[in-house]
Design a protein around this motif. Structure first.
Motif, mmCIF file in Angstrom:
data_model
loop_
_atom_site.group_PDB
_atom_site.id
_atom_site.type_symbol
_atom_site.label_atom_id
_atom_site.label_comp_id
_atom_site.label_asym_id
_atom_site.label_seq_id
_atom_site.Cartn_x
_atom_site.Cartn_y
_atom_site.Cartn_z
ATOM 1 N N TYR A 273 0.786 -1.228 0.000
ATOM 2 C CA TYR A 273 0.000 0.000 0.000
ATOM 3 C C TYR A 273 0.829 1.295 0.000
ATOM 4 N N PRO A 274 1.925 1.392 0.765
ATOM 5 C CA PRO A 274 2.716 2.634 0.722
ATOM 6 C C PRO A 274 3.173 3.018 -0.684
ATOM 7 N N PHE A 275 3.457 2.026 -1.536
ATOM 8 C CA PHE A 275 3.843 2.328 -2.905
ATOM 9 C C PHE A 275 2.677 2.958 -3.669
ATOM 10 N N ASP A 276 1.452 2.551 -3.330
ATOM 11 C CA ASP A 276 0.288 3.135 -3.982
ATOM 12 C C ASP A 276 0.103 4.595 -3.568
ATOM 13 N N ILE A 277 0.381 4.891 -2.301
ATOM 14 C CA ILE A 277 0.320 6.274 -1.823
ATOM 15 C C ILE A 277 1.299 7.143 -2.611
ATOM 16 N N TRP A 287 2.036 19.720 -12.919
ATOM 17 C CA TRP A 287 2.935 19.429 -14.017
ATOM 18 C C TRP A 287 4.265 20.168 -13.916
ATOM 19 N N ASP A 288 4.268 21.284 -13.193
ATOM 20 C CA ASP A 288 5.513 22.051 -13.076
ATOM 21 C C ASP A 288 6.352 21.629 -11.868
ATOM 22 N N THR A 289 6.006 20.523 -11.236
ATOM 23 C CA THR A 289 6.785 20.017 -10.105
ATOM 24 C C THR A 289 8.183 19.597 -10.581
ATOM 25 N N PRO A 290 9.248 20.034 -9.905
ATOM 26 C CA PRO A 290 10.608 19.639 -10.299
ATOM 27 C C PRO A 290 10.760 18.117 -10.352
ATOM 28 N N ARG A 291 11.509 17.636 -11.308
ATOM 29 C CA ARG A 291 11.695 16.199 -11.500
ATOM 30 C C ARG A 291 12.259 15.522 -10.255
ATOM 31 N N ALA A 292 13.169 16.223 -9.574
ATOM 32 C CA ALA A 292 13.788 15.635 -8.380
ATOM 33 C C ALA A 292 12.767 15.390 -7.282
ATOM 34 N N ASP A 293 11.713 16.210 -7.242
ATOM 35 C CA ASP A 293 10.681 16.064 -6.203
ATOM 36 C C ASP A 293 9.713 14.935 -6.500
ATOM 37 N N LEU A 294 9.815 14.332 -7.688
ATOM 38 C CA LEU A 294 8.912 13.246 -8.069
ATOM 39 C C LEU A 294 9.538 11.869 -7.895
ATOM 40 N N LYS A 295 10.785 11.844 -7.399
ATOM 41 C CA LYS A 295 11.415 10.552 -7.151
ATOM 42 C C LYS A 295 10.806 9.916 -5.907
ATOM 43 N N MET A 296 10.785 8.582 -5.871
ATOM 44 C CA MET A 296 10.111 7.855 -4.803
ATOM 45 C C MET A 296 10.616 8.242 -3.415
ATOM 46 N N VAL A 297 11.919 8.299 -3.256
ATOM 47 C CA VAL A 297 12.490 8.616 -1.942
ATOM 48 C C VAL A 297 12.081 10.023 -1.516
ATOM 49 N N CYS A 300 8.370 10.036 -0.545
ATOM 50 C CA CYS A 300 8.169 9.357 0.738
ATOM 51 C C CYS A 300 8.591 10.256 1.900
ATOM 52 N N ARG A 301 9.753 10.884 1.772
ATOM 53 C CA ARG A 301 10.222 11.781 2.826
ATOM 54 C C ARG A 301 9.287 12.961 3.012
ATOM 55 N N SER A 302 8.792 13.502 1.914
ATOM 56 C CA SER A 302 7.893 14.656 1.974
ATOM 57 C C SER A 302 6.586 14.313 2.692
ATOM 58 N N ILE A 303 6.039 13.144 2.373
ATOM 59 C CA ILE A 303 4.781 12.715 2.995
ATOM 60 C C ILE A 303 4.958 12.527 4.498
ATOM 61 N N ILE A 304 6.023 11.833 4.886
ATOM 62 C CA ILE A 304 6.259 11.556 6.307
ATOM 63 C C ILE A 304 6.573 12.846 7.065
ATOM 64 N N ARG A 305 7.346 13.744 6.441
ATOM 65 C CA ARG A 305 7.697 14.997 7.096
ATOM 66 C C ARG A 305 6.470 15.875 7.344
ATOM 67 N N GLU A 306 5.574 15.923 6.369
ATOM 68 C CA GLU A 306 4.403 16.793 6.465
ATOM 69 C C GLU A 306 3.257 16.177 7.259
ATOM 70 N N ASN A 307 3.088 14.854 7.164
ATOM 71 C CA ASN A 307 1.891 14.225 7.735
ATOM 72 C C ASN A 307 2.150 13.081 8.706
ATOM 73 N N GLY A 308 3.389 12.669 8.860
ATOM 74 C CA GLY A 308 3.678 11.535 9.723
ATOM 75 C C GLY A 308 3.633 10.218 8.960
#
Length: 350
Positions: A273-277, A287-297, A300-308
């Motif tokens: 399930y985490p991969f689906d998230i 669409w204008d999101t930087p490519r580096a921000d779309l990598k899996m790692v 994942c870090r962004s989600i955990i940092r912002e929401n736990g």
């Protein structure tokens, strides 16, 4: 091959058994034995049965999927009501994309699984048998040939094969599902075909395949566990209902298939399930999101940092509620259709 198994008999077999190879090199040489050998499904029959099962599963599960995607893309405590998205009818928004591809996707899954199972039988099990007959087991002994391993490997291949269709399909579906309806600021696409046209026009064909890497991480191990768990639980269920002659009644076989399908679907989602998230976040990002921000790692870090870390399982409850009836539908419909195709000879070998 003149004798055909009844529906009840065929249903008590595992998927890998139904799809076992009938290569002439493995067939009995005695004419009487060959005449009583049960017919085996062909690739075309796998395609047809998988397509029917896929269409049925979309109708059952799409409203749950829409709610899951909205949970995954909203902030904790800020989930909007269904009314805010346009009412109950909005739960079926975006169904055109998966429904139009459902037959194709499931046809790919089951035909890839069936064909790889037949190849497995020809290349691995037949080799082991040949070496055992010759007395040379030095290399054959090291080859994995148990049914669980076979189902896992063939299922993983099926997951890889269908990723090339499921990734663009789910990308379009997710973007439509998070729109707030006609007239809203984020209503960029009027439907699946309009979404395809605009994405390709603005971002090229590669734009449709955003999230391909994370799709592979989700699909390959998921389908390996999906098929191997299904076969294991179904075999266990059939053994429970066997009579003194080793036969299983039709309705017991259907029940075992439905329960095994529902359980394997839920179990698989629980693991991946985490991969689906992460996939949903990547595919619905601006669409204008930087490519580096779309990598899996990074995602994942962004989600955990912002929401736990608990957010990595947000929407899991509704996903499991959806998974059981959807997968309890897929396997019985697939096997019922496949058995009828095999027994009637439609799409079979000449």
């Amino acid at each position: 091959m003149t004798e055909v198994a009844t529906i009840g008999e065929a249903d008590t077999q595992s998927l890998s058994a139904i799809n076992s190879s009938t290569d002439s090199s493995m067939a009995p040489q005695d004419g009487a034995e060959d005449a009583t050998k049960e017919p085996v499904a062909t690739a075309l029959q796998d395609l047809l049965a998988g397509g029917v099962a896929g269409s049925a599963s979309v109708v059952v599960g799409h409203p749950f999927d829409t709610y899951k995607v909205r949970l995954q893309t909203s902030k904790p405590g800020c989930t909007q009501s269904t009314k805010a998205f346009g009412g109950v009818g909005s739960l079926f928004r975006g169904m055109g994309a998966p429904l139009s591809c459902a037959a194709v996707v499931n046809a790919i899954i089951f035909s890839a699984f069936g064909e790889s199972s037949r190849i497995w039988d020809e290349r691995v099990e037949h080799r082991i048998k040949t070496e055992a007959d010759s007395g040379d087991t030095s290399s054959g002994a090291s080859l994995p040939h148990d049914s669980f391993t076979k189902s896992f490997v063939c299922g993983s291949f099926a997951g890889f094969a269908q990723s090339f269709v499921i990734c663009p399909m789910e990308h379009i579906k997710c973007r439509l599902q998070v729109q707030h309806g006609t007239g809203s600021a984020d209503a960029l696409y009027r439907g699946p075909f309009d979404a395809v046209h605009k994405i390709v026009s603005n971002h090229g064909v590669a734009g449709l395949f955003r999230g391909m890497c994370v799709t592979w991480w989700r699909e390959v191990p998921a389908f390996g566990m999906y098929f191997s768990t299904y076969d294991t639980i179904k075999d266990w269920g059939n053994k429970m209902f066997e009579d003194e002659n080793g036969d299983v009644k039709d309705w017991h076989a259907w029940g075992a298939s439905a329960f095994a399908g529902g359980f394997s679907g839920c179990f698989t989602w629980l693991i991946i399930y985490p991969f689906d998230i992460m996939k949903t976040r990547i595919q619905t990002a601006p669409w204008d999101t930087p490519r580096a921000d779309l990598k899996m790692v990074a995602v994942c870090r962004s989600i955990i940092r912002e929401n736990g870390w608990r957010f990595m399982f947000r929407g899991l409850g509704v996903t499991l509620v959806r998974a059981f009836p959807v997968n309890a539908t897929v396997f019985p419909v697939y096997e019922f259709t496949l058995n009828h195709l095999v027994s009637s000879g439609i799409g079979g070998r000449d």
